[in-house]
Design a protein around this motif. Sequence first.
Motif, short mmCIF file in Angstrom:
data_model
loop_
_atom_site.label_atom_id
_atom_site.label_comp_id
_atom_site.label_asym_id
_atom_site.label_seq_id
_atom_site.Cartn_x
_atom_site.Cartn_y
_atom_site.Cartn_z
N ARG A 109 53.51 42.51 43.05
CA ARG A 109 53.17 41.81 41.82
C ARG A 109 53.62 42.65 40.63
NH1 ARG A 109 50.25 37.42 41.92
NH2 ARG A 109 48.72 37.09 40.36
N VAL A 139 43.21 46.54 37.77
CA VAL A 139 44.00 45.91 38.84
C VAL A 139 43.06 45.70 40.01
CG1 VAL A 139 45.91 46.21 40.45
CG2 VAL A 139 46.15 47.01 38.09
N THR A 140 43.10 44.52 40.60
CA THR A 140 42.26 44.22 41.76
C THR A 140 43.15 43.82 42.93
OG1 THR A 140 40.45 43.45 40.35
CG2 THR A 140 40.40 42.77 42.66
N GLU A 144 45.90 39.74 48.18
CA GLU A 144 46.31 39.26 46.86
C GLU A 144 46.06 40.35 45.84
OE1 GLU A 144 45.21 35.39 45.49
OE2 GLU A 144 44.64 34.78 47.52
N THR A 145 46.86 40.32 44.78
CA THR A 145 46.73 41.29 43.70
C THR A 145 46.71 40.56 42.38
OG1 THR A 145 48.01 42.88 44.98
CG2 THR A 145 47.79 43.33 42.64
N TRP A 146 45.83 40.96 41.48
CA TRP A 146 45.83 40.42 40.14
C TRP A 146 45.33 41.48 39.17
CZ3 TRP A 146 42.45 38.71 43.87
CH2 TRP A 146 41.10 38.88 43.65
N THR A 186 51.98 42.10 49.49
CA THR A 186 52.29 41.38 48.27
C THR A 186 52.83 42.36 47.23
OG1 THR A 186 51.44 39.90 46.57
CG2 THR A 186 49.94 41.58 47.35
N LEU A 218 53.22 43.55 36.82
CA LEU A 218 52.18 43.45 35.81
C LEU A 218 52.59 44.21 34.57
CD1 LEU A 218 49.15 44.32 38.11
CD2 LEU A 218 49.85 42.04 37.39
#
Length: 130
Positions: free
Chosen positions: A100, A113-114, A124-126, A98, A102
Amino acid sequence: MPSIQRRAFVGTVGSVAAAGLAGCLVGFGGTPTTIDVYVTNEDDTTHTVDVVVEFGEETLLDEQFVVDPDEQQEAAFSNPEETGDATVTASVQNGESTDRELPAGRGSGLSTVTVEVGEDGSVETWAAVR
């Protein structure tokens, strides 16, 4: 005896409050200078996870994690002075990956960041932004 219990209670509450505020103090003046990265594995098998954080032409983090089931590993990178977008790329050996974008930089509000490997091996990254 009640005064000893009261002192213990007040001391415990004070310690918990101080610890809880310790991470927030940086937030009053802006974003922290160091961003924590957490890599977790919710799957029942061990996974190798590559995490790369890029900010423009600069690589802020490039690490490989071997994460056992229900385990979390940590790393950190220096938050850039200028504000802009960082790209976080996370990939698992099984081919899942993935990308992402940010917000990053001292004025962005980025705090953590996780990267999570799900129960099905997906990734998944968020981020947490203040």
